[in-house]
Design a protein around this motif. Structure first.
Motif, PDB file in Angstrom:
ATOM      1  N   ALA A 100       0.840  -1.202   0.000  1.00 58.99           N
ATOM      2  CA  ALA A 100       0.000   0.000   0.000  1.00 58.99           C
ATOM      3  C   ALA A 100       0.876   1.254   0.000  1.00 58.99           C
ATOM      4  O   ALA A 100       0.541   2.268  -0.620  1.00 58.99           O
ATOM      5  N   ASP A 101       2.010   1.175   0.687  1.00 58.45           N
ATOM      6  CA  ASP A 101       2.901   2.332   0.738  1.00 58.45           C
ATOM      7  C   ASP A 101       3.436   2.687  -0.654  1.00 58.45           C
ATOM      8  O   ASP A 101       3.555   3.859  -1.012  1.00 58.45           O
ATOM      9  N   ILE A 102       3.726   1.657  -1.438  1.00 59.21           N
ATOM     10  CA  ILE A 102       4.195   1.916  -2.814  1.00 59.21           C
ATOM     11  C   ILE A 102       3.088   2.605  -3.612  1.00 59.21           C
ATOM     12  O   ILE A 102       3.339   3.559  -4.359  1.00 59.21           O
ATOM     13  N   GLY A 103       1.839   2.146  -3.423  1.00 59.21           N
ATOM     14  CA  GLY A 103       0.713   2.731  -4.162  1.00 59.21           C
ATOM     15  C   GLY A 103       0.603   4.228  -3.926  1.00 59.21           C
ATOM     16  O   GLY A 103       0.462   5.026  -4.862  1.00 59.21           O
ATOM     17  N   ALA A 104       0.681   4.627  -2.663  1.00 56.82           N
ATOM     18  CA  ALA A 104       0.533   6.051  -2.359  1.00 56.82           C
ATOM     19  C   ALA A 104       1.833   6.806  -2.647  1.00 56.82           C
ATOM     20  O   ALA A 104       1.826   7.860  -3.284  1.00 56.82           O
ATOM     21  N   ASN A 105       2.954   6.252  -2.197  1.00 57.06           N
ATOM     22  CA  ASN A 105       4.184   7.052  -2.172  1.00 57.06           C
ATOM     23  C   ASN A 105       5.032   6.965  -3.443  1.00 57.06           C
ATOM     24  O   ASN A 105       5.808   7.881  -3.713  1.00 57.06           O
ATOM     25  N   VAL A 106       4.892   5.899  -4.193  1.00 60.47           N
ATOM     26  CA  VAL A 106       5.626   5.823  -5.463  1.00 60.47           C
ATOM     27  C   VAL A 106       4.660   6.037  -6.636  1.00 60.47           C
ATOM     28  O   VAL A 106       4.803   6.983  -7.407  1.00 60.47           O
ATOM     29  N   THR A 107       3.645   5.162  -6.747  1.00 61.75           N
ATOM     30  CA  THR A 107       2.718   5.283  -7.882  1.00 61.75           C
ATOM     31  C   THR A 107       2.052   6.657  -7.883  1.00 61.75           C
ATOM     32  O   THR A 107       1.900   7.289  -8.935  1.00 61.75           O
ATOM     33  N   GLY A 108       1.667   7.129  -6.719  1.00 59.94           N
ATOM     34  CA  GLY A 108       1.016   8.449  -6.616  1.00 59.94           C
ATOM     35  C   GLY A 108       1.909   9.547  -7.163  1.00 59.94           C
ATOM     36  O   GLY A 108       1.472  10.411  -7.931  1.00 59.94           O
ATOM     37  N   LEU A 109       3.188   9.515  -6.790  1.00 56.11           N
ATOM     38  CA  LEU A 109       4.124  10.533  -7.283  1.00 56.11           C
ATOM     39  C   LEU A 109       4.289  10.419  -8.804  1.00 56.11           C
ATOM     40  O   LEU A 109       4.280  11.432  -9.511  1.00 56.11           O
ATOM     41  N   VAL A 110       4.428   9.198  -9.292  1.00 51.48           N
ATOM     42  CA  VAL A 110       4.664   9.029 -10.729  1.00 51.48           C
ATOM     43  C   VAL A 110       3.443   9.503 -11.538  1.00 51.48           C
ATOM     44  O   VAL A 110       3.594  10.099 -12.603  1.00 51.48           O
ATOM     45  N   ARG A 111       2.247   9.285 -11.016  1.00 54.93           N
ATOM     46  CA  ARG A 111       1.046   9.844 -11.666  1.00 54.93           C
ATOM     47  C   ARG A 111       1.168  11.358 -11.817  1.00 54.93           C
ATOM     48  O   ARG A 111       0.880  11.926 -12.872  1.00 54.93           O
ATOM     49  N   VAL A 112       1.599  11.993 -10.747  1.00 49.21           N
ATOM     50  CA  VAL A 112       1.744  13.453 -10.748  1.00 49.21           C
ATOM     51  C   VAL A 112       2.843  13.879 -11.730  1.00 49.21           C
ATOM     52  O   VAL A 112       2.682  14.839 -12.491  1.00 49.21           O
ATOM     53  N   LEU A 113       3.949  13.133 -11.745  1.00 52.61           N
ATOM     54  CA  LEU A 113       5.058  13.492 -12.642  1.00 52.61           C
ATOM     55  C   LEU A 113       4.675  13.289 -14.107  1.00 52.61           C
ATOM     56  O   LEU A 113       5.076  14.079 -14.978  1.00 52.61           O
ATOM     57  N   GLU A 161      12.693  10.457  -5.100  1.00 57.47           N
ATOM     58  CA  GLU A 161      13.768  11.381  -5.495  1.00 57.47           C
ATOM     59  C   GLU A 161      14.438  10.914  -6.787  1.00 57.47           C
ATOM     60  O   GLU A 161      14.789  11.731  -7.637  1.00 57.47           O
ATOM     61  N   PHE A 162      14.612   9.590  -6.927  1.00 66.00           N
ATOM     62  CA  PHE A 162      15.196   9.062  -8.173  1.00 66.00           C
ATOM     63  C   PHE A 162      14.276   9.340  -9.364  1.00 66.00           C
ATOM     64  O   PHE A 162      14.737   9.662 -10.457  1.00 66.00           O
ATOM     65  N   TYR A 163      12.973   9.209  -9.142  1.00 63.70           N
ATOM     66  CA  TYR A 163      12.033   9.512 -10.233  1.00 63.70           C
ATOM     67  C   TYR A 163      12.134  10.982 -10.647  1.00 63.70           C
ATOM     68  O   TYR A 163      12.114  11.308 -11.835  1.00 63.70           O
ATOM     69  N   LEU A 164      12.252  11.864  -9.671  1.00 62.39           N
ATOM     70  CA  LEU A 164      12.362  13.298  -9.991  1.00 62.39           C
ATOM     71  C   LEU A 164      13.604  13.546 -10.835  1.00 62.39           C
ATOM     72  O   LEU A 164      13.565  14.267 -11.839  1.00 62.39           O
ATOM     73  N   ASP A 165      14.703  12.936 -10.417  1.00 63.30           N
ATOM     74  CA  ASP A 165      15.955  13.106 -11.147  1.00 63.30           C
ATOM     75  C   ASP A 165      15.819  12.567 -12.573  1.00 63.30           C
ATOM     76  O   ASP A 165      16.258  13.195 -13.547  1.00 63.30           O
ATOM     77  N   TYR A 166      15.162  11.424 -12.687  1.00 65.55           N
ATOM     78  CA  TYR A 166      14.939  10.821 -14.014  1.00 65.55           C
ATOM     79  C   TYR A 166      14.097  11.746 -14.893  1.00 65.55           C
ATOM     80  O   TYR A 166      14.451  12.018 -16.050  1.00 65.55           O
ATOM     81  N   TYR A 167      12.994  12.255 -14.351  1.00 67.49           N
ATOM     82  CA  TYR A 167      12.134  13.140 -15.149  1.00 67.49           C
ATOM     83  C   TYR A 167      12.859  14.433 -15.508  1.00 67.49           C
ATOM     84  O   TYR A 167      12.646  15.000 -16.577  1.00 67.49           O
ATOM     85  N   ALA A 168      13.697  14.901 -14.617  1.00 69.50           N
ATOM     86  CA  ALA A 168      14.446  16.132 -14.905  1.00 69.50           C
ATOM     87  C   ALA A 168      15.426  15.893 -16.045  1.00 69.50           C
ATOM     88  O   ALA A 168      15.542  16.692 -16.974  1.00 69.50           O
ATOM     89  N   ARG A 169      16.148  14.773 -15.980  1.00 68.29           N
ATOM     90  CA  ARG A 169      17.179  14.506 -16.984  1.00 68.29           C
ATOM     91  C   ARG A 169      16.590  14.145 -18.337  1.00 68.29           C
ATOM     92  O   ARG A 169      17.062  14.592 -19.372  1.00 68.29           O
ATOM     93  N   LEU A 170      15.545  13.322 -18.336  1.00 69.02           N
ATOM     94  CA  LEU A 170      15.032  12.845 -19.622  1.00 69.02           C
ATOM     95  C   LEU A 170      13.888  13.668 -20.177  1.00 69.02           C
ATOM     96  O   LEU A 170      13.631  13.647 -21.380  1.00 69.02           O
ATOM     97  N   ASN A 171      13.183  14.401 -19.316  1.00 69.58           N
ATOM     98  CA  ASN A 171      12.006  15.116 -19.802  1.00 69.58           C
ATOM     99  C   ASN A 171      12.061  16.613 -19.533  1.00 69.58           C
ATOM    100  O   ASN A 171      11.092  17.324 -19.790  1.00 69.58           O
TER     101      ASN A 171
END
Ligand code: UD1
Length: 332
Positions: A100-113, A161-171
């Motif tokens: 459940a933590d992944i759903g809110a804290n990872v998937t939720g962030l990636v939806r926003v990104l 934080e890794f997702y943010l870095d990825y989106y910054a570098r690639l997008n």
């Protein structure tokens, strides 16, 4: 910033998110809040309810957000910036239910990104945590200290934080991630067993219940007042400051739990007895941050010291207790 923005605050009914909403509304921006009210309260936003620049949308970041995003855009047009607070915030709950933590804290962030990428959102703020650090890292911790989370919560914040870095570098996404130390202040809910220590101690002090100090009480934390945190967040969100950076937000002041308990009892004029219990499993001994990055990148200096912050929180708590009906009545 002169141009009013349309800012989405996910988790904006929560403890820290609602203070960020206060700052953004006072600055004259249009604010849409997404919140599922699982731990937030509509009462935290009641001061803005009737304001035409404010909109609340009941939405869960762990589920599809398409409809919520569409409604937000219908309200105030294109979303220009996003402050992402919505999260599963309890460390122990992340251990009980890591999926459940992944759903809110990872998937939720990636939806926003993904939304931010597709819609060219100018900046994203992400609420990260000192829980990403290695419990054995020497103090004070800096942003380059060893990251080795001791909980699914910490793992998922670090993953974010890794997702943010990825989106910054690639997008080409622009972001700031702030790793909060122990945040306290008005609207922090003292009711659950995993609540922050200040909210628990203050609640017990004003109701005359015993205060429990785990271990010898000489363990330390860096307590930062919530309005200082909200200022750091909104400064990063609205400007180029903290460009694609990860920054610790605390005070640099290390306080023992014994000192905290004494200060609270004295401020509250409370005769609550103090009990000691064995150390809580998994507790770290010392926690405090360096301030170099926050000062250099955000010009951040906390304005509210512990004494003043505790006094303001105490005043709020007393008002809450005299209010009827209780704000807990407005949670979903
Ligand atoms: C929180 C998390 C912890 C996580 C850490 C990472 C909880 C309960 N704790 O802990 O799992 O590793 O963030 O940043 O979610 N204390 C008392 N009496 C009380 C309550 C707390 O003495 O009634 C003490 C604790 O033992 C601790 C200090 O106060 O030493 C602070 O506790 P807390 O506010 O829960 O925060 P963290 O310890 O930072």
């Amino acid at each position: 910033m002169t141009e009013p923005q349309h800012i989405l605050v996910t988790g904006g009914a929560g403890f820290i998110g609602s203070h960020a909403v206060d700052v953004l509304m006072r600055l004259g921006h249009c604010v849409t809040v997404f919140d599922n009210l699982s731990t937030g309260y509509l009462a935290n936003l009641e001061q803005w309810e009737a304001n035409p620049r404010f909109r609340f949308i009941h939405a869960d970041i762990a589920a599809d957000l398409t409809d919520a995003f569409n409604r937000a855009v219908l309200g105030f047009g294109r979303i220009t910036r996003i402050a992402h607070f919505a999260a599963q915030t309890a460390v122990p709950l992340s251990m009980d239910d890591p999926v459940a933590d992944i759903g809110a804290n990872v998937t939720g962030l990636v939806r926003v990104l993904e939304y931010a990428r597709r819609n060219k959102v100018a900046k994203v703020f992400f609420a990260s945590s000192s829980a990403i650090y290695d419990d054995d890292a020497p103090v004070p911790v800096s942003e380059t200290s060893s990251a080795r989370p001791s909980s699914p919560y910490g793992i998922n914040k670090l993953t974010g934080e890794f997702y943010l870095d990825y989106y910054a570098r690639l997008n080409g996404l622009t972001f700031t991630a702030l790793r909060f130390m122990n945040v306290y202040g008005p609207r922090q809910d003292p009711k659950s067993w995993y609540s922050g220590v200040i909210s628990i101690f203050l609640d017990r002090a004003v109701t005359g219940q015993p205060i429990t100090i785990f271990d010898d009480g000489e363990q330390t934390r860096d307590f930062v007042y919530v309005t200082d945190v909200a200022e750091a967040v909104t400064h990063a969100l609205l400007t180029g400051a903290g460009h694609n950076a990860v920054i610790n937000i605390g005070t640099g002041v290390e306080v023992t739990i014994n000192t905290l308990a004494r200060t609270i009892l004295s401020l509250a004029g409370s005769a609550s007895p103090v009990r000691h219990e064995p150390a809580r499993a998994g507790d770290i001994r010392r926690s405090v941050t360096t301030m170099d990055q926050a000062e250099a990148l955000l010009a951040f200096r906390p304005r509210v010291n512990l004494q003043a912050g505790l006094q303001a929180t105490l005043t709020w708590l007393r008002q809450e207790k005299s209010r009827a009906p209780s704000r807990s009545g407005s949670a979903a």
